[in-house]
Design a protein around this motif. Sequence first.
Motif, PDB file in Angstrom:
ATOM      1  N   ASN A 251      46.235  43.620  32.706  1.00  0.00           N
ATOM      2  CA  ASN A 251      47.291  42.799  33.527  1.00  0.00           C
ATOM      3  C   ASN A 251      46.541  42.569  35.064  1.00  0.00           C
ATOM      4  O   ASN A 251      46.088  43.653  35.483  1.00  0.00           O
ATOM      5  CB  ASN A 251      48.405  43.558  33.210  1.00  0.00           C
ATOM      6  CG  ASN A 251      49.481  42.864  34.213  1.00  0.00           C
ATOM      7  OD1 ASN A 251      49.264  43.358  35.554  1.00  0.00           O
ATOM      8  ND2 ASN A 251      50.101  42.087  33.947  1.00  0.00           N
ATOM      9  N   ASN A 252      46.813  41.517  35.497  1.00  0.00           N
ATOM     10  CA  ASN A 252      46.682  41.495  36.902  1.00  0.00           C
ATOM     11  C   ASN A 252      48.045  41.283  37.635  1.00  0.00           C
ATOM     12  O   ASN A 252      48.826  40.606  37.260  1.00  0.00           O
ATOM     13  CB  ASN A 252      46.182  40.156  37.194  1.00  0.00           C
ATOM     14  CG  ASN A 252      45.906  39.577  38.612  1.00  0.00           C
ATOM     15  OD1 ASN A 252      45.838  40.420  39.407  1.00  0.00           O
ATOM     16  ND2 ASN A 252      45.433  38.411  39.048  1.00  0.00           N
ATOM     17  N   VAL A 282      43.040  36.179  30.393  1.00  0.00           N
ATOM     18  CA  VAL A 282      41.678  35.570  31.183  1.00  0.00           C
ATOM     19  C   VAL A 282      40.918  37.050  31.371  1.00  0.00           C
ATOM     20  O   VAL A 282      39.849  37.080  31.651  1.00  0.00           O
ATOM     21  CB  VAL A 282      42.068  35.143  32.559  1.00  0.00           C
ATOM     22  CG1 VAL A 282      42.714  35.940  33.563  1.00  0.00           C
ATOM     23  CG2 VAL A 282      40.913  34.252  32.919  1.00  0.00           C
ATOM     24  N   TYR A 283      41.450  38.322  31.282  1.00  0.00           N
ATOM     25  CA  TYR A 283      40.818  39.615  31.500  1.00  0.00           C
ATOM     26  C   TYR A 283      40.563  40.139  30.370  1.00  0.00           C
ATOM     27  O   TYR A 283      40.248  41.430  30.222  1.00  0.00           O
ATOM     28  CB  TYR A 283      41.658  40.458  32.365  1.00  0.00           C
ATOM     29  CG  TYR A 283      41.764  39.798  33.731  1.00  0.00           C
ATOM     30  CD1 TYR A 283      40.754  39.780  34.765  1.00  0.00           C
ATOM     31  CD2 TYR A 283      43.019  39.482  34.094  1.00  0.00           C
ATOM     32  CE1 TYR A 283      40.818  39.234  36.028  1.00  0.00           C
ATOM     33  CE2 TYR A 283      43.401  38.584  35.420  1.00  0.00           C
ATOM     34  CZ  TYR A 283      42.139  38.539  36.210  1.00  0.00           C
ATOM     35  OH  TYR A 283      42.496  38.018  37.583  1.00  0.00           O
ATOM     36  N   SER A 312      36.204  32.182  33.948  1.00  0.00           N
ATOM     37  CA  SER A 312      36.137  32.455  35.278  1.00  0.00           C
ATOM     38  C   SER A 312      35.978  33.874  35.773  1.00  0.00           C
ATOM     39  O   SER A 312      35.620  34.138  36.771  1.00  0.00           O
ATOM     40  CB  SER A 312      37.291  32.014  36.082  1.00  0.00           C
ATOM     41  OG  SER A 312      37.276  30.632  36.123  1.00  0.00           O
ATOM     42  N   LYS A 313      36.459  34.848  34.999  1.00  0.00           N
ATOM     43  CA  LYS A 313      36.350  36.252  35.308  1.00  0.00           C
ATOM     44  C   LYS A 313      35.370  37.103  34.638  1.00  0.00           C
ATOM     45  O   LYS A 313      34.819  37.945  34.994  1.00  0.00           O
ATOM     46  CB  LYS A 313      37.873  36.901  34.722  1.00  0.00           C
ATOM     47  CG  LYS A 313      39.206  36.438  35.694  1.00  0.00           C
ATOM     48  CD  LYS A 313      38.986  36.457  36.841  1.00  0.00           C
ATOM     49  CE  LYS A 313      40.264  35.582  37.772  1.00  0.00           C
ATOM     50  NZ  LYS A 313      40.117  35.585  39.238  1.00  0.00           N
ATOM     51  N   THR A 314      34.909  36.463  33.600  1.00  0.00           N
ATOM     52  CA  THR A 314      33.621  36.864  32.721  1.00  0.00           C
ATOM     53  C   THR A 314      32.469  36.384  33.269  1.00  0.00           C
ATOM     54  O   THR A 314      31.479  37.055  33.049  1.00  0.00           O
ATOM     55  CB  THR A 314      33.943  36.651  31.301  1.00  0.00           C
ATOM     56  OG1 THR A 314      34.200  35.224  31.176  1.00  0.00           O
ATOM     57  CG2 THR A 314      35.006  37.445  30.567  1.00  0.00           C
ATOM     58  N   SER A 399      38.998  45.135  33.449  1.00  0.00           N
ATOM     59  CA  SER A 399      38.915  44.413  34.669  1.00  0.00           C
ATOM     60  C   SER A 399      38.746  45.004  35.910  1.00  0.00           C
ATOM     61  O   SER A 399      38.020  45.912  35.728  1.00  0.00           O
ATOM     62  CB  SER A 399      40.295  43.270  34.770  1.00  0.00           C
ATOM     63  OG  SER A 399      40.222  42.698  35.843  1.00  0.00           O
ATOM     64  N   PHE A 400      38.929  44.269  37.044  1.00  0.00           N
ATOM     65  CA  PHE A 400      38.255  44.981  38.340  1.00  0.00           C
ATOM     66  C   PHE A 400      39.192  44.894  39.522  1.00  0.00           C
ATOM     67  O   PHE A 400      38.936  44.709  40.539  1.00  0.00           O
ATOM     68  CB  PHE A 400      37.198  44.227  38.635  1.00  0.00           C
ATOM     69  CG  PHE A 400      37.124  42.597  38.449  1.00  0.00           C
ATOM     70  CD1 PHE A 400      37.935  41.800  39.317  1.00  0.00           C
ATOM     71  CD2 PHE A 400      36.724  42.060  37.330  1.00  0.00           C
ATOM     72  CE1 PHE A 400      37.995  40.438  39.193  1.00  0.00           C
ATOM     73  CE2 PHE A 400      36.817  40.635  37.107  1.00  0.00           C
ATOM     74  CZ  PHE A 400      37.338  40.037  38.031  1.00  0.00           C
ATOM     75  N   MET A 401      40.658  45.116  39.049  1.00  0.00           N
ATOM     76  CA  MET A 401      41.486  45.208  40.133  1.00  0.00           C
ATOM     77  C   MET A 401      42.253  46.492  40.256  1.00  0.00           C
ATOM     78  O   MET A 401      42.872  46.978  39.242  1.00  0.00           O
ATOM     79  CB  MET A 401      42.550  43.973  40.157  1.00  0.00           C
ATOM     80  CG  MET A 401      42.115  42.852  39.456  1.00  0.00           C
ATOM     81  SD  MET A 401      41.682  41.676  40.636  1.00  0.00           S
ATOM     82  CE  MET A 401      41.707  40.299  39.796  1.00  0.00           C
ATOM     83  N   LEU A 402      42.511  46.967  41.302  1.00  0.00           N
ATOM     84  CA  LEU A 402      43.335  48.246  41.821  1.00  0.00           C
ATOM     85  C   LEU A 402      44.518  48.009  42.483  1.00  0.00           C
ATOM     86  O   LEU A 402      44.255  47.212  43.187  1.00  0.00           O
ATOM     87  CB  LEU A 402      42.459  49.575  42.179  1.00  0.00           C
ATOM     88  CG  LEU A 402      43.020  50.926  42.323  1.00  0.00           C
ATOM     89  CD1 LEU A 402      42.599  51.344  40.745  1.00  0.00           C
ATOM     90  CD2 LEU A 402      42.074  51.633  43.319  1.00  0.00           C
ATOM     91  N   TRP A 403      45.754  48.667  41.825  1.00  0.00           N
ATOM     92  CA  TRP A 403      47.055  48.268  42.657  1.00  0.00           C
ATOM     93  C   TRP A 403      47.394  49.461  43.500  1.00  0.00           C
ATOM     94  O   TRP A 403      47.487  50.689  42.846  1.00  0.00           O
ATOM     95  CB  TRP A 403      47.855  47.886  41.552  1.00  0.00           C
ATOM     96  CG  TRP A 403      49.376  47.534  42.154  1.00  0.00           C
ATOM     97  CD1 TRP A 403      50.520  48.166  41.943  1.00  0.00           C
ATOM     98  CD2 TRP A 403      49.856  46.316  42.481  1.00  0.00           C
ATOM     99  NE1 TRP A 403      51.736  47.773  42.461  1.00  0.00           N
ATOM    100  CE2 TRP A 403      51.307  46.424  42.740  1.00  0.00           C
ATOM    101  CE3 TRP A 403      49.168  45.169  42.809  1.00  0.00           C
ATOM    102  CZ2 TRP A 403      52.274  45.585  43.440  1.00  0.00           C
ATOM    103  CZ3 TRP A 403      50.093  43.993  43.700  1.00  0.00           C
ATOM    104  CH2 TRP A 403      51.308  44.338  43.709  1.00  0.00           C
TER     105      TRP A 403
END
Lengths: 477, 477
Positions: A251-252, A282-283, A312-314, A399-403
Amino acid sequence: MTLYTNLADLIGERIEQGLYRPGDRLPSVRALSQEHGVSLSTVQQAYRHLEDRGLALPKPKSGYFVPQGRDKPALPKISRAPQRPVDVSQWDQVLEQIAPSPRNDFVQLGRGRPDIDSPTLKPLLRALSRLSRKQDLHTLTYGSIYGDVRLREQVARLTLDSGCQLTYEDIVITTGCHEALSAAIRAICVPGDIVAVDSPSFHGVMQALKGFGMKALELPTDPLTGISLEALELALEQWPIKAIQLTPNCNNPLGYIMPEANKRALLALAQRHDVAIIEDDVYGELAFHYPRPRTIKSYDDDGRVLLCSSFSKTLAPGFRVGWIAPGRYLDQVLHMKYLGTGATAQLPQLALAEYIEGGHYEPHLRRMRGQYARNLEQMSDWVSRYFPPSVRVSRPQGSFMLWVEMPEGFDSQRLNRELAAHKIQVAPGSIFSAAGKYRNCLRMNYATRPSPIIEAAVRKVGETVATMLEESPPPRN
Amino acid sequence: MTLYTNLADLIGERIEQGLYRPGDRLPSVRALSQEHGVSLSTVQQAYRHLEDRGLALPKPKSGYFVPQGRDKPALPKISRAPQRPVDVSQWDQVLEQIAPSPRNDFVQLGRGRPDIDSPTLKPLLRALSRLSRKQDLHTLTYGSIYGDVRLREQVARLTLDSGCQLTYEDIVITTGCHEALSAAIRAICVPGDIVAVDSPSFHGVMQALKGFGMKALELPTDPLTGISLEALELALEQWPIKAIQLTPNCNNPLGYIMPEANKRALLALAQRHDVAIIEDDVYGELAFHYPRPRTIKSYDDDGRVLLCSSFSKTLAPGFRVGWIAPGRYLDQVLHMKYLGTGATAQLPQLALAEYIEGGHYEPHLRRMRGQYARNLEQMSDWVSRYFPPSVRVSRPQGSFMLWVEMPEGFDSQRLNRELAAHKIQVAPGSIFSAAGKYRNCLRMNYATRPSPIIEAAVRKVGETVATMLEESPPPRN
């Protein structure tokens, strides 16, 4: 099960049981080969598998190590979304986030960009160059509104990994996942309709709902398991919801993978209340664990799931090539695509088809999964070290996002203004909510390989957060 | 005025006065050089100028001729549009038109495709290839939502020719003119709003109005001068119109160029009633006469004109690169672009910027203008020869589409079904109307160089039209 996965599972269990501690050196390849009576290459395969899962970290010339551990910070709280349909706002903040690109002198921790420096991308550029040199002018003309058949065939094949059984006829190529989501929303809803969404959620979808005059109903979402099914069920009984839009895999911005049982239960709910599901995957191919998680679409037996994704993300955001498997809504989606952009650019489609047909995609994904898992270790470590202990941090499974969640009352938009002086940008949490919630949160990107510049930026973010919290401590809950 | 334009004007006048008749050989270069005391190259320039204007036709080794004349068929009637706002329909017919691409075995007279076989396009492919070979991965990432600065600068420069004074900051790159128009409509209107349009009109806009829930008010349009200003003024007094959408230059499908006085008068009307103008100029650079006609935007002094265009009709439809100069609506257009597709693909933008910077665009346009003017002569000739004398035919002043009107009651959709057996497709007139008018009309493309295959196809269309008219003669008016 193969020899090497058996071995990898065994070592993985030992690590999780605590037999090897974070920072420990793992047994050498030779030692494991002798211990288990397998070849050196089988052990190497096992270690590569563990690396993909983020459980082993190679260090040049010294072997494999358990990734640096730390006391894991607390998880973000389960979101308390407003639970009534709202008009979306925050466009000015989104624009601030996306507009000044490329501000090359900024450390842009806020963007949703993948790393595009991998040598595994080179064959894609070679394909582009080859196609351009051909000069047969084929790439200059309008393509089919459905997209290039060869690429559609490859996309259909790739979805097998997520449990789908699709053919090229089920796939429409779009101008990025953005257009896929936008066309899906307009294919199902008319202005005034209500769409239930996970929360926090991708700002592109929020803005699409706003732009098309629909209302978003944000639902409480667990940072490990995703959208609350109880809340969704209540909402479906209470409101005339037309569609559920969510990102169940990696999840984004929260990074969770929704458990398979939840995916099936969500589909059953949608069927019972006869609403469509717009699934953003997408992720999904960037999940740290392999094989990749299934999509809700893979359980769909009556065509109500519109599966949206892109490269776009890969691979290459700049290609603007995405796709949608719109199920029973094919005609409507095609119409919405036609009136939005017509066909999608030809050349990037052909280059992608060649790249995937040439067998370059899977090794690239494997490499990126490993890299992102390692980068996450490093980023988590920095956050633990440089942020005040009161923050809560997500535990992404891909994926590549940290919250990062600061105490209530913290203002991440003010933070961003302070950071601008240091040429650093994060994504303020409020753009991930229709109602402007999550002002006390931020999202940081860890796609780029760790470097002293990034470490310094993360440190500066952490210190600025600390200063702001000291200056005006949040009200006690 | 230069020597050669003076000479060209002189010869042009003689042709128009009938001193030289269609089919006549024009004076030799040597003779004119002696008669007027100018150099051979000045005469050659003059003839090239006349060629561009469609007044002289070179024949290898025999000099210049007056293009084959014919008794010009009657013009289409001034359209009698419904003059009340209607919901748009016809999507199924549009889909039929665009969906089966590429049906390579069909002679597709119905498509809006330019010719892409010109050697002047080669530098564009070389630019693409060079950019791909660079492998600096720059093209792989997201570009700015505004578009590439270098391309925006070139676009701003090109608009000087149409009388505009714009800078790159006034330009947003879009995914084709399609997205420019679609974003413009959504930037100004909400569902239920009324948009006044010329009629017949581009089906992409019709379908966008339908898809976004707006109503189209089709206005009577003259086949030589465009939208009726009297009807527009009445409509503005009668209905709460939000925007006027039209294609004043080399109109699709009628081919007229709106006189400059009409353009200024239309702008004044829009100002008096405070409505926006969405101007589609995608064919403006393909006017047969040079310098190209001005845009309404060039007179705009309060930012109410949203000028939309692309490189799809002049260079490469498959690139999907268009642009918009949205005037005072910049923020709203940017928002609509963001939520529809995000940024536009990078590589085609960079290739186009290089191509235009390299000075390749203007010679290419010059060549295409001449080619299309000559093709029009040939196509008009075929239509005169092979269609029944009762048809009316447009007199395009640019671009590459011919509009043919059969007597009332004729069914061009049935015609298309008959033609399918012969692998020929035309565009039925009804898709150019929100209300499904113009069923008795068709549009044919003459972009491709004349060939026996195309002649045979046009002949078959004409014969089928004749047969259908004989079988069921239209009711007498």
